[in-house]
Design an enzyme around this catalytic site. Structure first.
Site, PDB file in Angstrom:
ATOM      1  N   ASN A 187       0.880  -1.171   0.000  1.00  0.00           N
ATOM      2  CA  ASN A 187       0.000   0.000   0.000  1.00  0.00           C
ATOM      3  C   ASN A 187       0.916   1.218   0.000  1.00  0.00           C
ATOM      4  O   ASN A 187       1.519   1.541   1.017  1.00  0.00           O
ATOM      5  CB  ASN A 187      -0.901  -0.022   1.239  1.00  0.00           C
ATOM      6  CG  ASN A 187      -1.675   1.271   1.407  1.00  0.00           C
ATOM      7  OD1 ASN A 187      -1.787   2.062   0.462  1.00  0.00           O
ATOM      8  ND2 ASN A 187      -2.224   1.491   2.596  1.00  0.00           N
ATOM      9  N   TRP A 188       0.997   1.857  -1.161  1.00  0.00           N
ATOM     10  CA  TRP A 188       1.932   2.984  -1.289  1.00  0.00           C
ATOM     11  C   TRP A 188       1.424   4.271  -0.643  1.00  0.00           C
ATOM     12  O   TRP A 188       2.178   5.232  -0.514  1.00  0.00           O
ATOM     13  CB  TRP A 188       2.219   3.256  -2.778  1.00  0.00           C
ATOM     14  CG  TRP A 188       3.165   2.270  -3.386  1.00  0.00           C
ATOM     15  CD1 TRP A 188       3.837   1.266  -2.746  1.00  0.00           C
ATOM     16  CD2 TRP A 188       3.568   2.210  -4.764  1.00  0.00           C
ATOM     17  NE1 TRP A 188       4.623   0.585  -3.644  1.00  0.00           N
ATOM     18  CE2 TRP A 188       4.474   1.147  -4.886  1.00  0.00           C
ATOM     19  CE3 TRP A 188       3.230   2.960  -5.899  1.00  0.00           C
ATOM     20  CZ2 TRP A 188       5.060   0.819  -6.107  1.00  0.00           C
ATOM     21  CZ3 TRP A 188       3.806   2.626  -7.111  1.00  0.00           C
ATOM     22  CH2 TRP A 188       4.715   1.566  -7.216  1.00  0.00           C
ATOM     23  N   HIS A 216      -9.645   1.655   4.463  1.00  0.00           N
ATOM     24  CA  HIS A 216      -8.367   1.745   5.191  1.00  0.00           C
ATOM     25  C   HIS A 216      -8.567   2.682   6.382  1.00  0.00           C
ATOM     26  O   HIS A 216      -9.307   3.665   6.280  1.00  0.00           O
ATOM     27  CB  HIS A 216      -7.266   2.265   4.259  1.00  0.00           C
ATOM     28  CG  HIS A 216      -5.910   2.191   4.901  1.00  0.00           C
ATOM     29  ND1 HIS A 216      -5.476   3.150   5.790  1.00  0.00           N
ATOM     30  CD2 HIS A 216      -4.921   1.275   4.812  1.00  0.00           C
ATOM     31  CE1 HIS A 216      -4.261   2.806   6.216  1.00  0.00           C
ATOM     32  NE2 HIS A 216      -3.897   1.680   5.635  1.00  0.00           N
ATOM     33  N   GLU A 246      -6.879   5.019   7.521  1.00  0.00           N
ATOM     34  CA  GLU A 246      -6.614   6.435   7.236  1.00  0.00           C
ATOM     35  C   GLU A 246      -7.830   7.073   6.568  1.00  0.00           C
ATOM     36  O   GLU A 246      -8.131   8.252   6.803  1.00  0.00           O
ATOM     37  CB  GLU A 246      -5.337   6.566   6.386  1.00  0.00           C
ATOM     38  CG  GLU A 246      -4.105   6.303   7.246  1.00  0.00           C
ATOM     39  CD  GLU A 246      -2.895   5.734   6.536  1.00  0.00           C
ATOM     40  OE1 GLU A 246      -2.815   5.827   5.298  1.00  0.00           O
ATOM     41  OE2 GLU A 246      -2.009   5.178   7.229  1.00  0.00           O
ATOM     42  N   GLY A 257       2.631  -1.194   4.229  1.00  0.00           N
ATOM     43  CA  GLY A 257       2.782   0.206   3.866  1.00  0.00           C
ATOM     44  C   GLY A 257       4.245   0.554   3.634  1.00  0.00           C
ATOM     45  O   GLY A 257       4.808   0.336   2.568  1.00  0.00           O
ATOM     46  N   GLY A 258       4.900   1.066   4.690  1.00  0.00           N
ATOM     47  CA  GLY A 258       6.278   1.562   4.593  1.00  0.00           C
ATOM     48  C   GLY A 258       7.235   0.640   3.846  1.00  0.00           C
ATOM     49  O   GLY A 258       7.984   1.081   2.970  1.00  0.00           O
TER      50      GLY A 258
HETATM   51  P1  PGA Z   1       2.660   0.150   7.578  1.00  0.00           P
HETATM   52  O1  PGA Z   1       1.216   0.445   6.902  1.00  0.00           O
HETATM   53  O2  PGA Z   1       3.125  -1.183   7.003  1.00  0.00           O
HETATM   54  O3  PGA Z   1       3.516   1.271   7.175  1.00  0.00           O
HETATM   55  O4  PGA Z   1       2.431   0.053   9.052  1.00  0.00           O
HETATM   56  C1  PGA Z   1       0.275  -0.566   6.705  1.00  0.00           C
HETATM   57  C2  PGA Z   1      -0.978   0.007   6.080  1.00  0.00           C
HETATM   58  O5  PGA Z   1      -1.385   1.130   6.425  1.00  0.00           O
HETATM   59  O6  PGA Z   1      -1.613  -0.634   5.214  1.00  0.00           O
END
Ligand code: PGA
Length: 253
Positions: free
Chosen positions: A10-11, A97, A99, A236-237
């Site tokens: 997930n960019w 998500h 966010e 993510g990261g």
């Molecule tokens: P992260 O993010 O691996 O940077 O913790 C995961 C995500 O939000 O899908």
């Protein structure tokens, strides 16, 4: 039950189309081959969809969007429909998500509409659920998961959800370096699968993939993936750098 592992990046709001092209070039040169016992996907920003689809062509990598709007078209300034995402060549879309839920107001009802819209457009919805730290500390984790699942899947039958993927992402573990322990994650996944059995029937629940997300890194992916109800990762990261993501794809089972 044979559930093919899905490793999904997930960019978020990272990478222009040029950077996406370079990423896939590097990833492909590092991967040499993609083993066909695992699926790989990347959720990229809208403007990078077409470049990513083109750059990943000829590989099994699935390109996904990170959100959609449930109407087909119309006066919805700033929104993007499932059919537009599909027409760009994507095969999947993240929905709900944390966010989106926390910063952009996505409600359980919206998540449900978006899941249905993705299915109508022929996209695989990757529906995300997860509790915040306050909710976990208040012993509300299972209640929150239950509510988000029930709301998100309202009105859907087992047949409707044939391609659906779920992602359990404890909000407190996202981008913080704090991961749920494999046991904590397994406990949540087992609960989700049990509730899926009640909502969609046991056969569908047994076949549905549940990804874990929240600070997944090359050095913790294998232990998480060893849990019986963890069928993949949403990363993510560590998905922004091809060298680190390749290690996640190639985790030792
Ligand atoms: P992260 O993010 O691996 O940077 O913790 C995961 C995500 O939000 O899908």
């Amino acid at each position: 039950m044979n559930r093919k592992p899905l490793l999904a990046g997930n960019w978020k709001m990272y990478k222009t189309s040029d950077q996406a092209r370079q990423f896939f070039k590097d990833l492909i040169s590092l991967a040499a081959d993609f083993s066909n016992d695992r699926e790989v996907a990347f959720a990229v920003p809208f403007p990078s969809l077409e470049a990513s689809v083109a750059a990943a062509a000829g590989t099994p990598v699935i390109i996904a969007a990170q959100n959609l709007y449930w109407e087909e078209e119309g006066a919805f300034t700033g929104e993007v429909s499932g059919s537009m995402i599909k027409a760009a060549g994507a095969g999947a879309v993240l929905i709900g998500h944390s966010e989106r839920r926390q910063m952009f107001g996505d409600t359980g009802e919206w998540v449900n509409r978006k899941v249905k819209a993705a299915l109508r457009s022929g996209l695989t919805p990757i529906m995300c659920i997860g509790e915040t730290l306050t909710e976990r500390e208040g012993n509300l984790t299972l209640e929150i998961l239950d509510r988000q699942l029930t709301e998100g899947l309202a009105g859907l039958t087992a047949a409707d959800t044939a391609v659906l993927v779920l992602a359990y992402e404890p909000v407190w573990a996202i981008g913080t370096g704090l991961t749920a322990t494999p046991q904590e994650a397994q406990e949540a996944h087992a609960f989700i699968r049990k509730r899926l059995g009640e909502l969609l029937g046991q056969t569908r629940a047994d076949g549905l993939r549940i990804l874990y997300g929240g600070s997944v890194k090359p050095d913790n992916v294998a232990k998480l993936m060893a849990q019986p109800d963890i069928d993949g990762a949403l990363v993510g990261g560590a998905s922004l750098d091809p060298a680190s993501f390749i290690k996640i794809i190639k985790f030792d089972a």
